[in-house]
Enzyme design. Structure first.
Site, PDB file in Angstrom:
ATOM      1  N   LYS A  41       0.848  -1.207   0.000  1.00 48.61           N
ATOM      2  CA  LYS A  41       0.000   0.000   0.000  1.00 48.61           C
ATOM      3  C   LYS A  41       0.876   1.247   0.000  1.00 48.61           C
ATOM      4  O   LYS A  41       1.487   1.593   1.012  1.00 48.61           O
ATOM      5  CB  LYS A  41      -0.922   0.049   1.221  1.00 48.61           C
ATOM      6  CG  LYS A  41      -1.940   1.184   1.052  1.00 48.61           C
ATOM      7  CD  LYS A  41      -2.541   1.675   2.325  1.00 48.61           C
ATOM      8  CE  LYS A  41      -1.884   2.890   2.915  1.00 48.61           C
ATOM      9  NZ  LYS A  41      -1.904   4.096   2.098  1.00 48.61           N
ATOM     10  N   CYS A  80      13.322  10.601   7.176  1.00 49.93           N
ATOM     11  CA  CYS A  80      13.285  10.098   8.563  1.00 49.93           C
ATOM     12  C   CYS A  80      14.635  10.277   9.239  1.00 49.93           C
ATOM     13  O   CYS A  80      14.705  10.440  10.454  1.00 49.93           O
ATOM     14  CB  CYS A  80      12.821   8.656   8.597  1.00 49.93           C
ATOM     15  SG  CYS A  80      13.718   7.586   7.476  1.00 49.93           S
ATOM     16  N   GLU A  90       9.732   1.064  10.637  1.00 49.54           N
ATOM     17  CA  GLU A  90      10.738   2.127  10.466  1.00 49.54           C
ATOM     18  C   GLU A  90      10.000   3.431  10.726  1.00 49.54           C
ATOM     19  O   GLU A  90       9.168   3.838   9.916  1.00 49.54           O
ATOM     20  CB  GLU A  90      11.294   2.135   9.031  1.00 49.54           C
ATOM     21  CG  GLU A  90      11.948   0.854   8.592  1.00 49.54           C
ATOM     22  CD  GLU A  90      13.259   0.570   9.289  1.00 49.54           C
ATOM     23  OE1 GLU A  90      13.780   1.484   9.975  1.00 49.54           O
ATOM     24  OE2 GLU A  90      13.744  -0.559   9.174  1.00 49.54           O
ATOM     25  N   GLY A 125       2.778   3.777  13.646  1.00 45.33           N
ATOM     26  CA  GLY A 125       3.525   2.557  13.971  1.00 45.33           C
ATOM     27  C   GLY A 125       2.927   1.856  15.187  1.00 45.33           C
ATOM     28  O   GLY A 125       2.806   0.624  15.218  1.00 45.33           O
ATOM     29  N   GLU A 145       9.586  15.691  15.661  1.00 44.22           N
ATOM     30  CA  GLU A 145       9.954  15.559  14.248  1.00 44.22           C
ATOM     31  C   GLU A 145       9.154  16.575  13.435  1.00 44.22           C
ATOM     32  O   GLU A 145       7.928  16.496  13.387  1.00 44.22           O
ATOM     33  CB  GLU A 145       9.653  14.139  13.757  1.00 44.22           C
ATOM     34  CG  GLU A 145      10.143  13.900  12.352  1.00 44.22           C
ATOM     35  CD  GLU A 145       9.975  12.450  11.903  1.00 44.22           C
ATOM     36  OE1 GLU A 145       8.869  11.901  12.071  1.00 44.22           O
ATOM     37  OE2 GLU A 145      10.954  11.895  11.384  1.00 44.22           O
ATOM     38  N   GLY A 167       6.726   4.958   8.473  1.00 50.03           N
ATOM     39  CA  GLY A 167       5.891   6.149   8.619  1.00 50.03           C
ATOM     40  C   GLY A 167       6.048   6.740  10.002  1.00 50.03           C
ATOM     41  O   GLY A 167       7.115   6.623  10.617  1.00 50.03           O
ATOM     42  N   SER A 168       4.971   7.337  10.498  1.00 49.70           N
ATOM     43  CA  SER A 168       5.054   8.036  11.777  1.00 49.70           C
ATOM     44  C   SER A 168       5.052   7.053  12.944  1.00 49.70           C
ATOM     45  O   SER A 168       4.509   5.949  12.849  1.00 49.70           O
ATOM     46  CB  SER A 168       3.867   8.992  11.910  1.00 49.70           C
ATOM     47  OG  SER A 168       2.660   8.254  11.878  1.00 49.70           O
ATOM     48  N   THR A 169       5.624   7.486  14.050  1.00 47.69           N
ATOM     49  CA  THR A 169       5.638   6.658  15.262  1.00 47.69           C
ATOM     50  C   THR A 169       4.212   6.412  15.740  1.00 47.69           C
ATOM     51  O   THR A 169       3.871   5.312  16.185  1.00 47.69           O
ATOM     52  CB  THR A 169       6.488   7.359  16.343  1.00 47.69           C
ATOM     53  OG1 THR A 169       7.826   7.473  15.822  1.00 47.69           O
ATOM     54  CG2 THR A 169       6.522   6.577  17.640  1.00 47.69           C
ATOM     55  N   GLU A 170       3.364   7.431  15.580  1.00 46.34           N
ATOM     56  CA  GLU A 170       1.962   7.309  16.010  1.00 46.34           C
ATOM     57  C   GLU A 170       1.256   6.156  15.276  1.00 46.34           C
ATOM     58  O   GLU A 170       0.622   5.306  15.896  1.00 46.34           O
ATOM     59  CB  GLU A 170       1.278   8.649  15.704  1.00 46.34           C
ATOM     60  CG  GLU A 170      -0.121   8.763  16.168  1.00 46.34           C
ATOM     61  CD  GLU A 170      -0.796   9.984  15.544  1.00 46.34           C
ATOM     62  OE1 GLU A 170      -0.085  10.859  14.994  1.00 46.34           O
ATOM     63  OE2 GLU A 170      -2.029  10.047  15.587  1.00 46.34           O
TER      64      GLU A 170
END
Ligand code: NDP
Length: 495
Positions: free
Chosen positions: A192, A301, A267, A250, A399, A245-248
């Site tokens: 995706k 990143c 990642e 993730g 970030e 992508g974002s930690t959120e």
């Protein structure tokens, strides 16, 4: 479709691709979303629609996962001679290289990045496929220490069906980092791409088919996080989820994987420290540090967004860095000489300009930049250097994902290491010094997945990549991709 003026700059093959109706790739067929819904992908340089793309939903996710499962179970890919797999991956690599100009233009209008950098990314993507093609027939198990009456050995087998969710900052490279190792080790996958940059993934689907990849081995679903990404991450039919992508998000992926117990690699974000000691060669450190934060409009990143400079060279470094920032020409990625394209989306523009306001409100000074570029509908932001930054400011901790540098100073090596580690992230870092002891001490002391010494930002298919702390779980590329995309089977034989 892009405006007439921009169309004139595009290759015929790009124009042809853009005018084709866009479809999902499921089981080797190009199909519409089951719902018939589509969404617009936007050119960030002009704020105009490029084309409509299918919005895949839960039903499409189901069909794609089933197609990948069928392809995996019948062994059309997982159980063939690995040299045949390698041949297909080499063919994909060759095609990516031959069509690198085309892919570069597609990514430039979809993402905004300067076309020269997009070309480099397409070539890097080809190298990733080529690197992993070489791995296909080099997957070894081990023989284990055993008692005389027992023989134990291990096999490395494909994990199975993968769900791979990628971001918009490097559309071609991120697809390659995910798809190439998955396929090399015999897995089947559902990819995706991000809703902001779906186009080069669809082009990759065409290339993979022409290269002879069997149907169902690579399925591609365009869509957004809510309708496509979330049902894919939560699908019970997955054996493996790979996400960048974002930690959120993730964290959401990790929760969703509890349904399937799929193996997860993540990642995630970063707030990478770039540390400059007084003995550094500034003629290298300044331009490469500028590259480290302004490349890809800072939407990287591993961006070196926290510059930690020894107080003895702070003023000199800031002066040179400010001049370097002013040399990074902002503009349309299709124009010659552009170094900084627009941010990818209105959402990112709002996010970054919000941080441009937060910096001064926290007491930081603007050495250069600090504003959106006026007089254009595109999402352009000036390369920005904040000085007088304190470690607890939001611009030092969060970030930003834009061309925005936060400069801080330190007294000695121990303080530099302490400051470097003072975030929730641990993705990348760099140290600039001629002193070997300092270089090694800092490399040991930093809790991050990558440490560059006297350079910033190189990437290589053979160099493993990933994060400590909130920057992720697992490693991609290099030999460690084997752990991400294979299962270990232990075979016991009684003698
Ligand atoms: P996201 O983490 O939302 O997007 C990354 C991918 O995840 C996209 O394909 C996205 O789909 C998908 N996604 C979103 N929500 C879900 C979900 N619930 N389940 C499954 N998949 C989902 O990043 P953003 O685009 O929102 O960017 C926000 C911030 O994230 C950036 O400012 C940056 O700080 C960070 N980021 C970090 C990246 C990195 O390389 N580590 C890359 C991109 C962003 P879709 O885009 O279609 O909605």
């Amino acid at each position: 479709m892009a405006t007439k003026q921009r169309e004139a700059k595009l290759l015929p093959e790009v124009l042809e691709f853009l005018t084709q109706p866009k479809r999902l790739l499921i089981g080797g067929e190009w199909v519409e979303a089951a719902s018939g819904q589509t969404f617009a992908t936007i050119d960030p340089a002009t704020d105009e629609e490029i084309c409509q793309v299918p919005l895949a939903g839960a039903e499409d996710v189901d069909r794609a996962v089933s197609a990948a499962r069928e392809a995996f179970e019948d062994g059309r890919w997982s159980q063939i001679d690995p040299r045949k797999r390698a041949k297909v991956l080499y063919a994909i690599a060759d095609a990516l290289e031959q069509k690198a100009q085309t892919i570069a233009q597609i990514d430039t209008i979809d993402n905004g990045k300067p076309v020269g950098f997009a070309f480099g990314e397409a070539i890097h993507s080809a190298q990733v496929y080529r690197y992993f093609a070489g791995w296909c027939d080099k997957v070894y198990g081990e023989t284990n220490p055993t008692a005389p009456q027992t023989f134990i050995y291990t096999l490395r087998e494909p994990v199975g069906v993968c769900g791979q969710i990628i971001p918009w900052n490097f559309p071609s490279a991120m697809a390659a980092w995910k798809v190439a190792p998955a396929l090399a080790f015999g897995n089947c996958t559902v990819l995706k791409p991000a809703e902001e940059t779906p186009l080069s993934a669809l082009f990759l689907g065409q290339i993979a088919q022409e290269a002879g990849l069997p149907d169902g081995v690579l399925n591609i679903l365009t869509g957004d996080g809510e309708n496509t990404g979330a049902p894919l991450a939560a699908h019970p039919g997955l054996d493996k989820i790979a996400f960048t992508g974002s930690t959120e998000v993730g964290r959401k992926i990790l929760q969703a994987s509890s349904i399937s117990l799929a193996r997860v690699t993540l990642e995630l974000g970063g707030k990478s420290p770039n540390i400059v000691f007084p003995d550094a060669d500034l003629s290298q450190a300044v331009p490469q540090s500028a590259f480290g934060i302004f490349f890809n409009s800072g939407q990287v990143c591993t961006a070196g967004s926290r510059l930690l400079v020894d107080k003895r060279v702070h003023d000199q470094f800031v002066e040179q860095m400010t001049a370097a920032a002013q040399g990074w020409k902002v503009g349309d990625g299709l124009e010659d000489g552009t170094m900084v394209g627009p941010l990818v989306s209105r959402q990112q523009l709002d996010r970054v300009t919000n941080y441009l306001a937060i910096g001064p409100s926290e007491g930081a000074q603007v050495a250069t930049g600090g504003k959106r570029v006026e007089g254009t509908k595109g999402y352009f932001v000036e390369p920005t250097v904040f000085t007088g930054v304190k470690p607890d400011m939001r611009i030092a901790q969060e970030e930003i994902f834009g061309p925005v540098l936060s400069v801080m100073s330190f007294e000695d090596t121990d303080e530099a290491i302490r400051m470097a580690n003072d975030t929730m992230y641990g993705l990348a870092s760099a140290v600039w010094t001629k002193d070997l002891q300092t270089a090694h001490k800092v490399a040991r002391g930093i809790r991050a997945g990558t440490v560059w010494v006297n350079t910033y930002g190189p990437s290589d298919p053979g160099a493993s990549f990933g994060g400590f702390k909130a920057s992720g779980i697992g490693r991609e590329l290099g030999v460690h991709a084997l752990d991400a995309y294979t299962e270990v089977k232990t075979v016991w034989m009684s003698l």
